[in-house]
Design a protein around this motif. Sequence first.
Motif, PDB file in Angstrom:
ATOM      1  N   ASP A  55       0.870  -1.185   0.000  1.00  0.00           N
ATOM      2  CA  ASP A  55       0.000   0.000   0.000  1.00  0.00           C
ATOM      3  C   ASP A  55       0.900   1.226   0.000  1.00  0.00           C
ATOM      4  O   ASP A  55       1.684   1.435   0.934  1.00  0.00           O
ATOM      5  N   ILE A  56       0.791   2.032  -1.052  1.00  0.00           N
ATOM      6  CA  ILE A  56       1.676   3.184  -1.247  1.00  0.00           C
ATOM      7  C   ILE A  56       0.936   4.476  -0.921  1.00  0.00           C
ATOM      8  O   ILE A  56      -0.241   4.610  -1.207  1.00  0.00           O
ATOM      9  N   ALA A  57       1.663   5.432  -0.323  1.00  0.00           N
ATOM     10  CA  ALA A  57       1.057   6.682   0.151  1.00  0.00           C
ATOM     11  C   ALA A  57      -0.040   6.362   1.165  1.00  0.00           C
ATOM     12  O   ALA A  57      -1.156   6.857   1.075  1.00  0.00           O
ATOM     13  N   SER A  58       0.321   5.547   2.151  1.00  0.00           N
ATOM     14  CA  SER A  58      -0.666   5.001   3.100  1.00  0.00           C
ATOM     15  C   SER A  58      -1.286   6.056   4.001  1.00  0.00           C
ATOM     16  O   SER A  58      -2.398   5.869   4.488  1.00  0.00           O
ATOM     17  N   ASP A  80       5.013   5.268   3.101  1.00  0.00           N
ATOM     18  CA  ASP A  80       4.707   6.693   2.960  1.00  0.00           C
ATOM     19  C   ASP A  80       6.017   7.463   3.118  1.00  0.00           C
ATOM     20  O   ASP A  80       6.971   6.956   3.717  1.00  0.00           O
ATOM     21  N   VAL A 108       8.298   6.378  -3.301  1.00  0.00           N
ATOM     22  CA  VAL A 108       7.754   5.492  -4.329  1.00  0.00           C
ATOM     23  C   VAL A 108       8.661   5.418  -5.551  1.00  0.00           C
ATOM     24  O   VAL A 108       8.660   4.424  -6.281  1.00  0.00           O
ATOM     25  N   SER A 122      -1.864  -1.217  -3.914  1.00  0.00           N
ATOM     26  CA  SER A 122      -2.900  -0.183  -3.814  1.00  0.00           C
ATOM     27  C   SER A 122      -2.239   1.161  -3.600  1.00  0.00           C
ATOM     28  O   SER A 122      -1.186   1.263  -2.966  1.00  0.00           O
ATOM     29  N   CYS A 123      -2.859   2.203  -4.144  1.00  0.00           N
ATOM     30  CA  CYS A 123      -2.326   3.565  -3.980  1.00  0.00           C
ATOM     31  C   CYS A 123      -3.486   4.551  -4.084  1.00  0.00           C
ATOM     32  O   CYS A 123      -3.893   4.926  -5.177  1.00  0.00           O
ATOM     33  N   ARG A 124      -4.016   4.956  -2.946  1.00  0.00           N
ATOM     34  CA  ARG A 124      -5.168   5.855  -2.943  1.00  0.00           C
ATOM     35  C   ARG A 124      -4.696   7.307  -2.822  1.00  0.00           C
ATOM     36  O   ARG A 124      -4.138   7.701  -1.806  1.00  0.00           O
ATOM     37  N   GLY A 126      -2.255   9.074  -4.373  1.00  0.00           N
ATOM     38  CA  GLY A 126      -0.833   9.324  -4.275  1.00  0.00           C
ATOM     39  C   GLY A 126      -0.238   9.889  -5.547  1.00  0.00           C
ATOM     40  O   GLY A 126       0.624  10.766  -5.503  1.00  0.00           O
ATOM     41  N   MET A 140       6.442   0.611  -9.236  1.00  0.00           N
ATOM     42  CA  MET A 140       5.350  -0.247  -8.777  1.00  0.00           C
ATOM     43  C   MET A 140       5.281  -1.519  -9.614  1.00  0.00           C
ATOM     44  O   MET A 140       5.134  -2.631  -9.077  1.00  0.00           O
ATOM     45  N   THR A 152      -5.304   2.346  -8.331  1.00  0.00           N
ATOM     46  CA  THR A 152      -5.062   3.658  -7.733  1.00  0.00           C
ATOM     47  C   THR A 152      -6.286   4.546  -7.901  1.00  0.00           C
ATOM     48  O   THR A 152      -7.153   4.273  -8.734  1.00  0.00           O
TER      49      THR A 152
END
Length: 281
Positions: A55-58, A80, A108, A122-124, A126, A140, A152
């Motif tokens: 999970d990126i930019a958590s 993050d 990232v 997952s990246c919400r 970001g 990624m 994303t």
Amino acid sequence: MEPQLEEIREQQKAAWNKFSSGWKKWDDLTMDFLKPMGNEIIRLLTLKDTDVVLDIASGTGEPGLTIASAVHNGKVIMTDLAEDMLEIARENAARRNIKNIETIVCDVCELPFADNTFDAISCRFGFMFFPDMLIAANEMVRVLKPGGKLATSVWNVPEKNFWVTVTMGAINRNIDLPVPPAGSPGMFRCAKDGLISDLFLLAGLKNISQKEVASQLNSKTADTYWSMMTEVAAPVAAGLGKADEITREKIKREVYQALDQQYPDGNIVIDASALVISGEK
């Protein structure tokens, strides 16, 4: 990474750490607001119980924590730039008794993982802040296993996101802010239809899909809306920081008037729109 991109990264790291206390204070409201986008990301990932997920930019933990709850025999690595945000994520995990997570402070564009490590990513919200979006997408894809999925979310066009434009519009009307270069990190950088899909294609993904997802910011009152925006939204705080007291009060008055005009019953529930994009390696 180029010095100019490193400078952007360091500015963002400082900003997110600075505003982490506001995100903690408003976590319930903001996570409720962003939940529909996280749910769509999770749906698109078609997770298995044993998946290891990145999970990126958590931020304060979502959708990583919800994913961890779904992959009981798997694990979620939450990353993050901002250590202070990940500290809140760990607190949220402990409160919910979620133990199959790990947090790592990293960029990232330089992910500290081997090729083909993760079953899903997952990246919400970001991508619009990444200094170089193609480098980020390539990284990624590099750490994603063949057959794995990446999903994303990014904000849709300004016209569908009054929750941002009502405040930033008032700031821009009253303060002469410098115009950032085209393509610079920002809220609506990825709003153009197909932009992220094309980026995913360039990074080597296939079976790419894009879907519009609606949400609502249920702030209820103008006071709650104003407090939340000034305490979690870095562009808002930065803009107001350049204004004197009289100008700040004028901006606030204009925002309240616009909200009153849009929601005459006083119930401030603001529609929002995002794009959720997914692809497969």
